[in-house]
Design a protein around this motif. Structure first.
Motif, PDB file in Angstrom:
ATOM      1  N   LEU A   6       0.847  -1.188   0.000  1.00  0.00           N
ATOM      2  CA  LEU A   6       0.000   0.000   0.000  1.00  0.00           C
ATOM      3  C   LEU A   6       0.876   1.229   0.000  1.00  0.00           C
ATOM      4  N   ILE A   7       0.687   2.071  -1.003  1.00  0.00           N
ATOM      5  CA  ILE A   7       1.432   3.319  -1.106  1.00  0.00           C
ATOM      6  C   ILE A   7       0.440   4.450  -0.902  1.00  0.00           C
ATOM      7  N   PHE A   8       0.761   5.368   0.017  1.00  0.00           N
ATOM      8  CA  PHE A   8      -0.193   6.411   0.386  1.00  0.00           C
ATOM      9  C   PHE A   8       0.467   7.781   0.308  1.00  0.00           C
ATOM     10  N   GLY A   9      -0.261   8.743  -0.214  1.00  0.00           N
ATOM     11  CA  GLY A   9       0.254  10.106  -0.268  1.00  0.00           C
ATOM     12  C   GLY A   9      -0.878  11.110  -0.138  1.00  0.00           C
ATOM     13  N   ILE A  10      -0.559  12.275   0.384  1.00  0.00           N
ATOM     14  CA  ILE A  10      -1.543  13.339   0.545  1.00  0.00           C
ATOM     15  C   ILE A  10      -0.961  14.633  -0.009  1.00  0.00           C
ATOM     16  N   ALA A  11      -1.727  15.274  -0.877  1.00  0.00           N
ATOM     17  CA  ALA A  11      -1.337  16.592  -1.385  1.00  0.00           C
ATOM     18  C   ALA A  11      -2.413  17.579  -0.973  1.00  0.00           C
ATOM     19  N   PRO A 100     -14.343  24.910  -1.158  1.00  0.00           N
ATOM     20  CA  PRO A 100     -13.518  23.759  -1.551  1.00  0.00           C
ATOM     21  C   PRO A 100     -13.333  23.731  -3.064  1.00  0.00           C
ATOM     22  N   ALA A 101     -12.315  24.412  -3.530  1.00  0.00           N
ATOM     23  CA  ALA A 101     -12.112  24.558  -4.972  1.00  0.00           C
ATOM     24  C   ALA A 101     -11.738  23.237  -5.641  1.00  0.00           C
ATOM     25  N   ARG A 102     -11.169  22.324  -4.864  1.00  0.00           N
ATOM     26  CA  ARG A 102     -10.842  20.997  -5.431  1.00  0.00           C
ATOM     27  C   ARG A 102     -10.812  19.986  -4.294  1.00  0.00           C
ATOM     28  N   VAL A 103     -11.553  18.893  -4.462  1.00  0.00           N
ATOM     29  CA  VAL A 103     -11.497  17.771  -3.531  1.00  0.00           C
ATOM     30  C   VAL A 103     -11.437  16.507  -4.364  1.00  0.00           C
ATOM     31  N   LEU A 104     -10.309  15.854  -4.338  1.00  0.00           N
ATOM     32  CA  LEU A 104     -10.124  14.697  -5.209  1.00  0.00           C
ATOM     33  C   LEU A 104      -9.394  13.573  -4.480  1.00  0.00           C
ATOM     34  N   VAL A 156     -16.648  11.932   0.496  1.00  0.00           N
ATOM     35  CA  VAL A 156     -16.981  13.046  -0.395  1.00  0.00           C
ATOM     36  C   VAL A 156     -18.288  13.698   0.034  1.00  0.00           C
ATOM     37  N   GLU A 157     -19.271  12.887   0.400  1.00  0.00           N
ATOM     38  CA  GLU A 157     -20.561  13.429   0.835  1.00  0.00           C
ATOM     39  C   GLU A 157     -20.409  14.206   2.140  1.00  0.00           C
ATOM     40  N   THR A 158     -19.592  13.701   3.056  1.00  0.00           N
ATOM     41  CA  THR A 158     -19.349  14.389   4.326  1.00  0.00           C
ATOM     42  C   THR A 158     -18.727  15.759   4.094  1.00  0.00           C
ATOM     43  N   ILE A 159     -17.728  15.821   3.229  1.00  0.00           N
ATOM     44  CA  ILE A 159     -17.066  17.101   2.935  1.00  0.00           C
ATOM     45  C   ILE A 159     -18.047  18.092   2.327  1.00  0.00           C
ATOM     46  N   THR A 160     -18.859  17.627   1.395  1.00  0.00           N
ATOM     47  CA  THR A 160     -19.849  18.500   0.761  1.00  0.00           C
ATOM     48  C   THR A 160     -20.819  19.072   1.787  1.00  0.00           C
ATOM     49  N   LEU A 182      -7.963  20.911   6.076  1.00  0.00           N
ATOM     50  CA  LEU A 182      -7.097  20.114   5.207  1.00  0.00           C
ATOM     51  C   LEU A 182      -6.503  18.930   5.966  1.00  0.00           C
ATOM     52  N   ALA A 183      -6.025  19.194   7.171  1.00  0.00           N
ATOM     53  CA  ALA A 183      -5.432  18.131   7.976  1.00  0.00           C
ATOM     54  C   ALA A 183      -6.483  17.088   8.350  1.00  0.00           C
ATOM     55  N   ARG A 184      -7.666  17.548   8.702  1.00  0.00           N
ATOM     56  CA  ARG A 184      -8.725  16.611   9.117  1.00  0.00           C
ATOM     57  C   ARG A 184      -9.137  15.686   7.985  1.00  0.00           C
ATOM     58  N   TYR A 185      -9.414  16.257   6.807  1.00  0.00           N
ATOM     59  CA  TYR A 185      -9.886  15.430   5.701  1.00  0.00           C
ATOM     60  C   TYR A 185      -8.779  14.511   5.170  1.00  0.00           C
ATOM     61  N   GLY A 186      -7.556  15.008   5.173  1.00  0.00           N
ATOM     62  CA  GLY A 186      -6.444  14.145   4.777  1.00  0.00           C
ATOM     63  C   GLY A 186      -6.291  12.980   5.736  1.00  0.00           C
TER      64      GLY A 186
END
Length: 236
Positions: A6-11, A100-104, A156-160, A182-186
């Motif tokens: 498993l490779i994980f990254g957050i931007a 939230p201009a971008r959530v991906l 995604v629904e929670t963030i919206t 940002l920290a929470r959702y990441g």
């Protein structure tokens, strides 16, 4: 036999930009005339069979210290990344709404390989038994993929919903609040992937047992390729 990676990254990006929008500053409730660009990306990969590997290679690859010879192996690798950008929007009276201009959130299956020892002949009892066992590992991986996809949709629904309920903030609070989000959702995304992957590892371990290996070894008789051909190949 299952091998997991498993490779994980957050931007995460915070942009201090001013946007135009329909904002109700009078009540300090943020109301945008458009939905935020919240989406998810899940890239699947069908399992592929590779019979070019010898039983010696499979045992070296599996790195297992067991009295059982590894005659089949499934390798599976996920890459997960969370990309989010928050922009403050002027709401008047020195207040700002967060947009939230971008959530991906993105998950990609980069490897799903099934190996059966090349010494086993296709169509024989030994081949069929090993292949059936590896098919169980493939089924676990595919079921977990469905669970990850559903969990991502929930995030995604929670963030919206969170942003739809937010109120306007003074400029002094914008940066700190944005960084917290940002920290929470990441973190939520990372926990989501980790929990599902732990369940996958547990389910694989439940069928990679001495009892299961003993059952496989006894399926094709006392003089099967498990006790003759594969044993000879391991000694070479």
């Amino acid at each position: 036999m299952q091998r997991n990676d498993l490779i994980f990254g957050i931007a995460l990006v915070l942009a201090w930009l001013m946007m135009s929008g329909s904002v109700m500053a009078q009540t300090h409730i943020c109301r945008f005339g458009e939905k935020p660009p919240v989406s998810l990306s899940f890239v699947n990969k069908d399992p592929q069979l590779d019979r070019s590997r010898s039983v010696r290679w499979l045992n070296q690859r599996s790195n297992r210290n067991s009295r059982w010879i590894v005659s089949g192996l499934t390798e599976y690798e996920l890459r997960a990344a969370f990309d989010m950008k928050i922009e403050p929007v002027a709401a008047g009276n020195g207040l700002y709404c967060l947009w939230p201009a971008r959530v991906l959130p993105r998950v990609e299956v980069v490897k799903h390989l099934v190996y059966v020892a090349s010494e086993l002949v296709r169509g024989t009892c030994e081949y069929d038994v090993v292949y059936a066992h590896e098919a169980q590992h493939v089924a676990i991986n595919q079921r977990i993929e469905d669970e990850i996809n559903k969990a991502m949709q929930g995030l995604v629904e929670t963030i919206t919903q969170d942003f739809a309920a937010m109120t306007a903030l003074p400029a002094s609070m914008v940066q700190n609040r944005s960084q917290q989000l940002l920290a929470r959702y990441g973190r939520d995304f990372q926990n989501l992937i980790t929990q599902v992957d732990r369940a996958r590892t547990r389910d694989h371990a439940a069928i990679d047992t001495s009892a299961e290996y003993g059952r496989i070894a006894s399926q094709c008789g006392p003089d099967s390729a498990f006790t003759t051909t594969l044993q000879d190949a391991m000694r070479r």
